[in-house]
Design a protein around this motif. Structure first.
Motif, PDB file in Angstrom:
ATOM      1  N   LYS A 218      -1.817   5.765   6.176  1.00  0.00           N
ATOM      2  CA  LYS A 218      -1.293   4.433   5.829  1.00  0.00           C
ATOM      3  C   LYS A 218      -0.482   3.808   6.959  1.00  0.00           C
ATOM      4  O   LYS A 218       0.499   3.098   6.731  1.00  0.00           O
ATOM      5  N   VAL A 219      -0.917   4.064   8.197  1.00  0.00           N
ATOM      6  CA  VAL A 219      -0.286   3.410   9.345  1.00  0.00           C
ATOM      7  C   VAL A 219      -0.852   2.014   9.550  1.00  0.00           C
ATOM      8  O   VAL A 219      -0.326   1.216  10.335  1.00  0.00           O
ATOM      9  N   GLN A 220      -1.949   1.736   8.871  1.00  0.00           N
ATOM     10  CA  GLN A 220      -2.543   0.408   8.853  1.00  0.00           C
ATOM     11  C   GLN A 220      -2.663  -0.041   7.402  1.00  0.00           C
ATOM     12  O   GLN A 220      -3.105   0.766   6.570  1.00  0.00           O
ATOM     13  N   PRO A 221      -2.307  -1.304   7.100  1.00  0.00           N
ATOM     14  CA  PRO A 221      -1.675  -2.291   7.978  1.00  0.00           C
ATOM     15  C   PRO A 221      -0.328  -1.779   8.502  1.00  0.00           C
ATOM     16  O   PRO A 221       0.339  -0.981   7.823  1.00  0.00           O
ATOM     17  N   PRO A 222       0.071  -2.216   9.676  1.00  0.00           N
ATOM     18  CA  PRO A 222       1.323  -1.737  10.266  1.00  0.00           C
ATOM     19  C   PRO A 222       2.533  -2.088   9.398  1.00  0.00           C
ATOM     20  O   PRO A 222       2.527  -3.087   8.681  1.00  0.00           O
ATOM     21  N   ILE A 223       3.538  -1.269   9.480  1.00  0.00           N
ATOM     22  CA  ILE A 223       4.774  -1.554   8.767  1.00  0.00           C
ATOM     23  C   ILE A 223       5.480  -2.737   9.421  1.00  0.00           C
ATOM     24  O   ILE A 223       5.145  -3.144  10.538  1.00  0.00           O
ATOM     25  N   ASP A 224       6.461  -3.270   8.762  1.00  0.00           N
ATOM     26  CA  ASP A 224       7.217  -4.411   9.280  1.00  0.00           C
ATOM     27  C   ASP A 224       8.115  -3.948  10.428  1.00  0.00           C
ATOM     28  O   ASP A 224       8.918  -3.013  10.254  1.00  0.00           O
ATOM     29  N   PRO A 225       8.019  -4.560  11.606  1.00  0.00           N
ATOM     30  CA  PRO A 225       8.892  -4.173  12.729  1.00  0.00           C
ATOM     31  C   PRO A 225      10.374  -4.358  12.439  1.00  0.00           C
ATOM     32  O   PRO A 225      11.224  -3.762  13.117  1.00  0.00           O
TER      33      PRO A 225
ATOM     34  N   GLN B 140      16.403   3.433   7.713  1.00  0.00           N
ATOM     35  CA  GLN B 140      16.234   4.155   6.445  1.00  0.00           C
ATOM     36  C   GLN B 140      14.896   3.830   5.803  1.00  0.00           C
ATOM     37  O   GLN B 140      14.233   4.711   5.241  1.00  0.00           O
ATOM     38  N   GLN B 141      14.476   2.575   5.890  1.00  0.00           N
ATOM     39  CA  GLN B 141      13.165   2.209   5.348  1.00  0.00           C
ATOM     40  C   GLN B 141      12.047   2.932   6.083  1.00  0.00           C
ATOM     41  O   GLN B 141      11.080   3.402   5.472  1.00  0.00           O
ATOM     42  N   VAL B 142      12.197   3.028   7.383  1.00  0.00           N
ATOM     43  CA  VAL B 142      11.197   3.747   8.186  1.00  0.00           C
ATOM     44  C   VAL B 142      11.174   5.222   7.804  1.00  0.00           C
ATOM     45  O   VAL B 142      10.105   5.822   7.635  1.00  0.00           O
TER      46      VAL B 142
ATOM     47  N   ASP C 277       7.433   9.787   2.784  1.00  0.00           N
ATOM     48  CA  ASP C 277       6.437   9.579   1.727  1.00  0.00           C
ATOM     49  C   ASP C 277       5.014   9.840   2.226  1.00  0.00           C
ATOM     50  O   ASP C 277       4.151  10.272   1.451  1.00  0.00           O
ATOM     51  N   ASN C 278       4.762   9.566   3.501  1.00  0.00           N
ATOM     52  CA  ASN C 278       3.407   9.687   4.058  1.00  0.00           C
ATOM     53  C   ASN C 278       3.254  10.891   4.981  1.00  0.00           C
ATOM     54  O   ASN C 278       2.276  10.968   5.732  1.00  0.00           O
ATOM     55  N   ARG C 279       4.193  11.833   4.917  1.00  0.00           N
ATOM     56  CA  ARG C 279       4.200  12.955   5.856  1.00  0.00           C
ATOM     57  C   ARG C 279       2.879  13.707   5.878  1.00  0.00           C
ATOM     58  O   ARG C 279       2.280  13.907   6.946  1.00  0.00           O
ATOM     59  N   SER C 280       2.386  14.127   4.726  1.00  0.00           N
ATOM     60  CA  SER C 280       1.140  14.904   4.679  1.00  0.00           C
ATOM     61  C   SER C 280      -0.036  14.093   5.214  1.00  0.00           C
ATOM     62  O   SER C 280      -0.870  14.609   5.972  1.00  0.00           O
ATOM     63  N   GLY C 281      -0.101  12.822   4.829  1.00  0.00           N
ATOM     64  CA  GLY C 281      -1.197  11.981   5.296  1.00  0.00           C
ATOM     65  C   GLY C 281      -1.188  11.802   6.799  1.00  0.00           C
ATOM     66  O   GLY C 281      -2.240  11.814   7.448  1.00  0.00           O
TER      67      GLY C 281
ATOM     68  N   ILE D 288      16.376   8.068  14.910  1.00  0.00           N
ATOM     69  CA  ILE D 288      15.387   8.768  15.730  1.00  0.00           C
ATOM     70  C   ILE D 288      13.978   8.488  15.219  1.00  0.00           C
ATOM     71  O   ILE D 288      13.051   8.222  16.000  1.00  0.00           O
ATOM     72  N   LEU D 289      13.799   8.526  13.912  1.00  0.00           N
ATOM     73  CA  LEU D 289      12.482   8.268  13.334  1.00  0.00           C
ATOM     74  C   LEU D 289      12.050   6.824  13.574  1.00  0.00           C
ATOM     75  O   LEU D 289      10.860   6.554  13.804  1.00  0.00           O
ATOM     76  N   GLN D 290      13.005   5.908  13.541  1.00  0.00           N
ATOM     77  CA  GLN D 290      12.688   4.512  13.829  1.00  0.00           C
ATOM     78  C   GLN D 290      12.229   4.358  15.284  1.00  0.00           C
ATOM     79  O   GLN D 290      11.262   3.636  15.573  1.00  0.00           O
TER      80      GLN D 290
END
Length: 246
Positions: A35-42, A47-49, A55-59, A131-133
């Motif tokens: 679910k990297v597409q569509p891209p997330i909001d820049p 925290q949202q990132v 939530d999408n770690r396994s994917g 860091i994740l952001q």
């Protein structure tokens, strides 16, 4: 004794279809699995990132695993495209070699960004949102912005198509204009580094959606035209092999 080239044409046909296969598998993985597409909001907060990555770690991780097996097939597609361009230049000319070199980079454009995002997802729960952001920014900068390099690839393919003076050209002339169109459409990707919203952001109309649509059309048309080109090459070889009666 002449070498049977039948297997070469079979391999080229496989290579042509491999380009379509890579697009299909990567598309499913990127849109539905990671679910990297569509891209997330820049403009998402750290925290949202982080929540999105957790939530999408396994994917994300499984997308990288699947792509590790599938994306290398893109090299077959690149080589076959270059081989057919070689027929136009009647040797390894500047256009053909430029296509080879830019085409070699293509799989990296998928692999390298996913490695970055996988590194973020691997220990996402224990990492700080900042860091994740940062790592997610690197992913989209590399994935969306990296597409700009293919402008050159599309231009040289288009030029090669236009200089083909055969009675029956290897590629139809409209394919040249499709490549030029894709080159123009990909160019706005270079601006994602200075915009966080609007059509030139990494999730914007000009930086992502139009290039995505144009690439889809190109990646469907090119394998079909390669199959036709291989057929014409096989016919030429057969004609050359027919003995001339004096």
């Amino acid at each position: 004794m002449d070498v049977d080239k039948g297997y070469l044409y079979k391999f080229q046909r496989f290579s042509a279809w491999s380009g379509f296969l890579v697009m299909a598998v990567v598309g499913v993985c990127f849109f539905m699995l990671s679910k990297v597409q569509p891209p997330i909001d820049p403009e998402w907060s750290g925290q949202q990132v982080k929540d999105w990555i957790v939530d999408n770690r396994s994917g994300i991780l499984w997308t990288t695993v699947i792509c590790s097996f599938v994306i290398p097939l893109e090299y077959f597609f690149v080589v076959t495209t270059s081989w057919q361009m070689r027929r136009i230049e009647r040797g390894w000319g500047v256009l053909t070699m430029t296509q080879v070199l830019t085409g070699v980079v293509a799989p990296i454009g998928f692999f390298y960004p996913m490695f970055i995002l996988s590194a973020a997802a691997y220990r996402a729960a224990g990492r700080s949102p900042e860091i994740l952001q940062l790592m997610t920014d690197l992913f989209y900068f590399a994935y969306v912005g990296f597409a700009f390099i293919f402008c050159l690839q599309c231009v040289v393919i288009g030029i090669a198509v236009l200089i083909d003076r055969r009675t029956e050209p290897i590629f139809p002339r409209w394919f040249a204009y499709l490549n030029f169109t894709l080159a123009v459409v990909l160019a706005p990707g270079a601006f994602i580094y200075v915009f966080t919203s609007g059509p030139l952001a990494w999730n914007g109309l000009f930086a992502f959606w139009l290039p995505c649509l144009a690439y889809l059309v190109w990646k469907v048309a090119t394998p079909l035209l390669l199959l036709k080109a291989v057929k014409s090459e096989e016919a030429e070889t057969a004609d050359e092999a027919v003995p001339v009666l004096v």
